[in-house]
Scaffold this active site. Structure first.
Site, mmCIF file in Angstrom:
data_model
loop_
_atom_site.group_PDB
_atom_site.id
_atom_site.type_symbol
_atom_site.label_atom_id
_atom_site.label_comp_id
_atom_site.label_asym_id
_atom_site.label_seq_id
_atom_site.Cartn_x
_atom_site.Cartn_y
_atom_site.Cartn_z
ATOM 1 C CG ASP A 156 -2.536 -19.839 -1.594
ATOM 2 O OD1 ASP A 156 -1.961 -19.896 -0.483
ATOM 3 O OD2 ASP A 156 -2.127 -20.466 -2.597
ATOM 4 C CE1 TYR A 180 -3.581 -2.526 0.430
ATOM 5 C CE2 TYR A 180 -4.658 -0.518 1.156
ATOM 6 C CZ TYR A 180 -4.731 -1.823 0.711
ATOM 7 O OH TYR A 180 -5.966 -2.399 0.547
ATOM 8 C CE LYS A 226 1.087 -17.127 -2.700
ATOM 9 N NZ LYS A 226 0.590 -18.520 -2.851
#
Ligand code: IPM
Ligand code: MG
Length: 369
Positions: A227, A143, A194
């Site tokens: 995920d 961001y 991840k």
């Protein structure tokens, strides 16, 4: 009576002002009951600030926010401002507040209220009693990472760049908030990244584990890929207690968790900074739902997320657990009594306006107090 506490109201756009009005009514009620008196000031943010001042957040409003004990934020954005340049979008007002106030820890509880079980698209047994706390890192990651931008390439094509970046202190301070919360809840933290494809993920996993081993051995820590976490949230959400994750994954996963509960209109959030020498944290509280321009001004919006955000303010900024519980119980009772705004309406319940939901909350408060 406790000393006056300074709150800044930033209602913003769309349904922001109308849901926040119901919080104003609860504050008046507390004032009448001499429970607490707040000094409330009000400012513009998002599209409302753009219309008045040409920017989504003025320096004056930012200064007010920095000086207040807590900020209550409504929502920003709407079709009217959709085509403005990136730096003038209403959302920039919110992002700037988060960044300048250093509100690095975003707490997003996803709680299923028994009377609303039928409002979820998931089977009742999957979500009954659900109580998850998502802790989203809020001032770093993709961001805000540099470099970012869109450049024109010599061959006439373009290249867009965002940068995902995290440092040790950024990871450790938000993980610390998650561990502390877990100690007061069910003692479990799932750290989500991840690490299989991202270097920030590798660092994240490593630093969270190190902090755990050094200071939080009593918490059960596990790691999960983002995920898989999205999938597990829908498959078996009750396996989670506290989830801690980065800014972008937290944005996605908290929307997903929100929908487990049946309505975004029910979910509060708190964004907290680091405690200063007196233990006070800068803080901003906001309902997770957006500005909902399609129903704005129609007295249809659900004010409960905003009311529950105010309850979080009482709890986290002012240590007023009893009063926070009072507001939360009033919400429970109103739902039990069968009143519903349209977003959570089901057969056999009464569809009411924003104002009537506010009336009902005040009546329940009268009964409880
Ligand atoms: C949220 C919102 C914001 C975000 C937008 C409005 C900038 O989606 O608070 O989750 O992406 O952080
Ligand atoms: Mg979001």
């Amino acid at each position: 009576m406790a000393a006056n506490k300074k709150i800044l109201f930033l209602p913003g756009d769309g349904i922001g002002p109308e849901v926040m009005r119901q919080v104003g009514r609860v504050i008046d009620w507390m004032d009448r009951r001499r429970i607490v008196t707040f000094d409330i000031s009000e400012g513009l943010v998002g599209g409302a600030a753009l219309d008045a001042h040409g920017v989504p957040l003025t320096e004056d409003t930012l200064a007010l926010a920095q000086q207040s004990d807590a900020v209550l934020f409504g929502a920003v954005g709407g079709p009217k401002w959709d085509n403005l340049p990136f730096n003038l979008k209403p959302e920039r007002g919110l992002l700037r507040l988060r960044k300048e106030m250093e509100l690095f820890a975003n707490l997003r509880p996803a709680l299923v209220f028994d009377p609303l079980i039928g409002a979820s698209t998931l089977r009742p047994e999957v979500i009954q009693g659900l109580d998850i706390m998502i802790v989203r890192e809020l001032t770093g990651g993709v961001y805000f990472g540099e470099p970012r931008g869109i450049e024109n390439l010599p061959d006439g094509t373009r290249r867009g760049v965002d940068t995902q970046v995290y440092t040790t202190p950024e990871i450790r301070r938000v993980a610390g908030v998650a561990f502390e919360l877990a100690l007061k809840r069910h003692g479990r933290v799932t750290s989500v990244e991840k690490a299989n494809v991202m270097m920030t993920g590798v660092l994240w996993r490593d630093e969270v584990q190190k902090l755990h081993d050094a200071d939080y051995k009593d918490v059960a820590l596990s790691h999960m890929y983002a995920d898989n976490c999205a999938m597990q949230l829908v498959r078996n959400p009750k396996q989670f207690d506290v989830i801690v994750t980065d800014n972008l994954f937290g944005d996605l996963l908290s929307d997903c968790a929100a929908m487990l509960t049946g309505s975004l209109g029910m979910l509060p959030s708190a964004s907290l900074g680091a405690p200063d020498s007196s233990g006070r944290r800068k803080a901003l509280y906001e309902p997770v739902h957006g500005s909902a321009p399609d129903i704005a001004g129609k007295d249809m919006a659900n004010p409960l997320a905003c009311l529950l955000s105010f309850a979080m303010m009482l709890r986290y900024s002012f240590d007023m657990k009893e009063e926070a519980g009072l507001v939360e119980r009033a919400v429970q009772e109103a739902l039990k009594g069968g009143v519903r705004t349209s977003d959570i309406q089901q057969a056999g319940t009464a569809r009411v306006s924003t104002t009537v939901m506010g009336d009902t909350i005040l009546r329940e408060l009268d009964k409880l107090a």
